[in-house]
Design an enzyme around this catalytic site. Structure first.
Site, PDB file in Angstrom:
ATOM      1  N   SER A 559       0.789  -1.170   0.019  1.00 57.92           N
ATOM      2  CA  SER A 559      -0.130   0.030   0.029  1.00 57.92           C
ATOM      3  C   SER A 559       0.658   1.008   0.146  1.00 57.92           C
ATOM      4  O   SER A 559       1.493   1.412  -1.002  1.00 57.92           O
ATOM      5  CB  SER A 559      -0.858  -0.065   1.025  1.00 57.92           C
ATOM      6  OG  SER A 559      -1.969   0.853   1.025  1.00 57.92           O
ATOM      7  N   ASP A 641      -8.267  -5.513  -6.406  1.00 58.18           N
ATOM      8  CA  ASP A 641      -8.008  -4.300  -5.491  1.00 58.18           C
ATOM      9  C   ASP A 641      -8.200  -3.132  -6.462  1.00 58.18           C
ATOM     10  O   ASP A 641      -7.741  -2.744  -7.205  1.00 58.18           O
ATOM     11  CB  ASP A 641      -6.364  -4.224  -5.538  1.00 58.18           C
ATOM     12  CG  ASP A 641      -5.769  -3.292  -4.660  1.00 58.18           C
ATOM     13  OD1 ASP A 641      -6.717  -2.580  -4.186  1.00 58.18           O
ATOM     14  OD2 ASP A 641      -4.631  -3.084  -4.472  1.00 58.18           O
ATOM     15  N   HIS A 673      -6.948  -5.695  -2.056  1.00 60.05           N
ATOM     16  CA  HIS A 673      -5.578  -5.084  -1.289  1.00 60.05           C
ATOM     17  C   HIS A 673      -4.898  -5.718  -0.542  1.00 60.05           C
ATOM     18  O   HIS A 673      -3.687  -5.434  -0.146  1.00 60.05           O
ATOM     19  CB  HIS A 673      -6.092  -3.797  -0.735  1.00 60.05           C
ATOM     20  CG  HIS A 673      -5.094  -2.386  -0.636  1.00 60.05           C
ATOM     21  ND1 HIS A 673      -4.501  -2.060  -1.857  1.00 60.05           N
ATOM     22  CD2 HIS A 673      -4.741  -1.897   0.596  1.00 60.05           C
ATOM     23  CE1 HIS A 673      -3.713  -1.191  -1.415  1.00 60.05           C
ATOM     24  NE2 HIS A 673      -3.768  -0.838  -0.041  1.00 60.05           N
TER      25      HIS A 673
END
Length: 700
Positions: A559, A641, A673
């Protein structure tokens, strides 16, 4: 935070991040990580004699996960599994207020429904208590035990939990195309395409004499055309966003209006339904930031919740608010306390709140006095131990506190603590398995980071290791987050350290648990102070522990941490032997138009969309520095995602391949994600560890 640097700059200490072990030599394996039991949702019986929790086991051969319910005496003892339905799972336990029944959710009937176990009949078998057309996602029993609140995905015009039609207006046919009209708002969110006309909704129903659901449902959101939105909010809202009033006559809940502005809005509100079929009202509409965690007091006098002040910011400080339900007077209870409250629970006398909040690498419990607003940190850990990550807090009638604690040492276990005393561990779900694994040590350290501010970090390494250890620099996501003393089944420092690595993590500017100004410091500065902190933090770690081989290091992150890998590749290109980039932003321009929660990306770049302020996005855009990329990189992404779409990963891999930089790409078609499925997790760990071994162990 500059004033802390002198007092804390030299402070560091070491914790053994594992139970006391006798001659343990086996290193932790990927299978260990996957098969450790997952404990959650502890509840105590009304008389305080029993504790039940949800525990998920993973089969070591098939990796199939099976949730079940376990019970133990609150004074301690041997735990037993209860309410076991063959070939089914049991989750979300709750005692009836009279203690005679245990309710839970099971999919035994073919869909997730409410079930109950009669505790007054020895050997009784569970019976189904609901038969809705839709799955029950969650439930709450009213304080008087006469009603139940249930929620799940249904059409907005459905009068109960489930109708023949889903209400989804995005698939008009005759083909398979999804058709979203002007003003639809979210088109896709987190990992799912949106279904306009279908929402998570809550309903209140009566319970009959046998404890089963009976009678007509009352919708919390009122008639069609009033409030429209997910209850609880998606994708992460749960039972903490709904609460019965003390008199069982009304319900407080959280929702955000679903409209064209939803992708730009963090304006969740606390709503109040009188369960009369009319539209709910909200006492929080004046605040355009987020309001959540409605928590009514046991005496019926107060409603507590937490609020963020700044619209469009998902990581603003959560300040406890109090509303006197009788006089309508309100005040910000923790306005002077520079911590962000993560959970709330009342004491039985309604004179104090117990709250959890991140605080310098721990997430401890705090007591907040209602009259004065005074905050006192509670000591639940035994002497010499860190508080770790405290969660799932509830308070028994006699004042004892029930909670879970996890840490780098191991996954969550259930604890109970009397006032003023450290907690007693009730569950032993992972004790035996952890005892067979060689320990890992954790050292905390601090240093002067960007602008001279005190920054904290941790070093994890195998206990008793000899010789130099290759180094892994972990960079957390968020970016407003922390690699604190907490367990994770995904980015777990213990599994990496167990393979013979020293894992270093740094809570750079933007991290949580150090005051709101420190958290805010990353705004419009993604590649500035955080990179400086990482550089100085790695230097500080190497100086603190000479066993760390700084010349033999890789960096990893997901991330925001994945973004930082792309940024490091161009701005710190000669430091690491390899990088692991998972779900990271590669091109800020494409990200601005591809991501779903627009408020996040726009807030982080000054509050404007890309087309109004291109320089804000381009200043910290990794794609602008690809010409300097030279560090071998493993790129990982998930096709589901929608936060940082997988095309960002594909673009990064293409850049690496076109430049001839050694690189690999791992794509999960069925992950979002995060990587959540057991076999995918195994493949993730095998691939990542193989990549690290290639660059750090095989080519010294």
């Amino acid at each position: 935070m500059k004033h802390l640097s002198v007092a804390l700059g030299a402070l560091a200490f070491t914790l053994v991040a594992s139970p006391a072990l006798a001659q343990s030599t086996r290193i932790m394996s990927i299978e260990d990580l996957l098969t450790l039991k997952r404990v959650a949702a502890p509840v105590a019986s009304p008389d305080g004699k029993w504790v039940v929790w949800q525990q998920t086991d993973t089969d070591p051969a098939s990796y199939k996960r099976s949730p079940g319910l376990w019970r133990v005496a609150a004074k301690g003892g041997m735990a037993e599994r209860i309410a076991d339905l063959p070939d089914a799972g049991e989750t979300s336990p709750a005692f009836s207020p009279d203690g005679k029944r245990l309710y839970f959710i099971s999919g035994k009937s073919g869909s997730d429904q409410l079930w109950l176990l009669d505790l007054t009949v020895p050997g009784a078998a569970p019976v189904q208590a609901s038969a809705f057309k839709a799955d029950v996602a969650g439930f709450q029993l009213s304080p008087d035990g006469k009603r139940v609140l249930v929620w799940g995905d249904v059409a907005r015009d459905c009068p109960t939990l489930g109708c023949d039609a889903s209400g989804d207006a995005s698939q008009p046919g005759p083909g398979s195309g999804r058709h979203y009209k002007d003003g639809a708002g979210f088109v896709r969110h987190w990992d799912a395409w949106e279904t306009p006309g279908n929402y998570s909704r809550g309903f209140a129903l009566a319970l009959d004499g046998a404890g089963k659901v009976a009678g007509d449902a009352v919708a919390l959101d009122g008639p069609v055309g009033t409030l429209t939105g997910d209850i609880p909010t998606k994708p992460f809202g749960g039972a903490e966003e709904l609460a019965w009033a003390a008199d069982s006559q009304s319900v407080f809940f959280v929702a955000r209006q679903a409209d064209r502005n939803e992708p730009l809005s963090t304006d969740t509100n606390v709503w109040h339904s009188l369960l009369d079929g009319k539209a709910p009202h909200s006492p929080t509409l004046a605040n355009k930031g987020a309001d959540t965690l409605p928590t009514p007091s046991p005496d019926g006098q107060w409603l507590a919740w937490v609020a963020m002040a700044r619209p469009g910011y998902e990581a603003d400080r959560q300040v406890v608010q109090l509303l006197n339900l009788k006089t309508h007077e309100r005040r910000a209870l923790t306005a002077a306390w520079d911590r962000s409250v993560a959970s709330l629970a009342w004491t039985p006398d309604s004179k104090a709140l117990l709250a959890t909040a991140e605080d310098v690498l721990d997430t401890p419990l705090f007591r907040i006095d209602v009259a004065s607003g005074k905050v006192a940190r509670q000591v639940l850990a035994a002497k010499g131990q860190s508080e770790g990550h405290v969660a799932n807090v509830s308070v028994l009638k006699d004042g004892r506190v029930l909670y879970t604690r996890d840490g780098v040492a191991g996954p969550a276990e259930v604890f109970i603590a009397a006032k003023g005393k450290s907690g007693q561990q009730l569950s032993q779900a992972n004790t035996a398995q952890l005892a067979a694994i060689a320990p890992v040590t954790t050292s905390r350290f601090s240093f002067a980071g960007a602008q001279g501010d005190t920054v904290w970090g941790q070093i994890h390494k195998p206990a008793g290791a000899s010789g130099k250890l290759p180094v892994l620099l972990f960079v957390h996501g968020g970016p407003q987050g922390s690699f604190n003393d907490a367990w994770s089944f995904r980015w777990n420092p213990k599994i990496f350290a167990s393979q013979g690595y020293a894992v270093v993590s740094v809570d750079f500017h933007g991290s949580t648990g150090y005051g709101q100004a420190f958290t805010d410091a990353i705004n419009r500065d993604w590649g500035g102070k955080p990179l400086e902190d990482l550089q100085k933090g790695l230097t500080a770690a190497l100086a603190r522990d000479t066993q760390l081989d700084g010349a033999n290091a890789c960096a990893l992150g997901a991330s925001y941490g994945g973004y930082m890998m792309n940024w490091i590749a161009g701005k710190w290109p000669d430091r690491f032997k390899c990088l692991v980039q998972h779900d990271g932003v590669f091109d800020a321009r494409a990200m601005a138009y591809e991501t779903e929660e627009l408020w996040f990306d726009e807030w982080e770049h000054g509050g404007k969309p890309y087309h109004e302020a291109p320089p804000e996005y381009e200043k910290w855009n990794p794609v602008n520095h690809v010409d300097k990329w030279q560090t071998p990189m493993l790129v990982i992404t998930g096709e589901k995602d929608f936060r940082i779409p997988y095309t960002q990963g594909l673009a990064a891999f293409t850049a690496l391949q076109r430049k001839g930089v050694p690189s690999e790409l791992l794509v999960f078609p069925d992950e979002n994600h995060w990587v959540l499925k057991p076999k995918n997790s195994k493949q993730w760990h095998q691939t990542v560890l193989g990549w690290l071994d290639r660059w750090l162990k095989q080519a010294k």
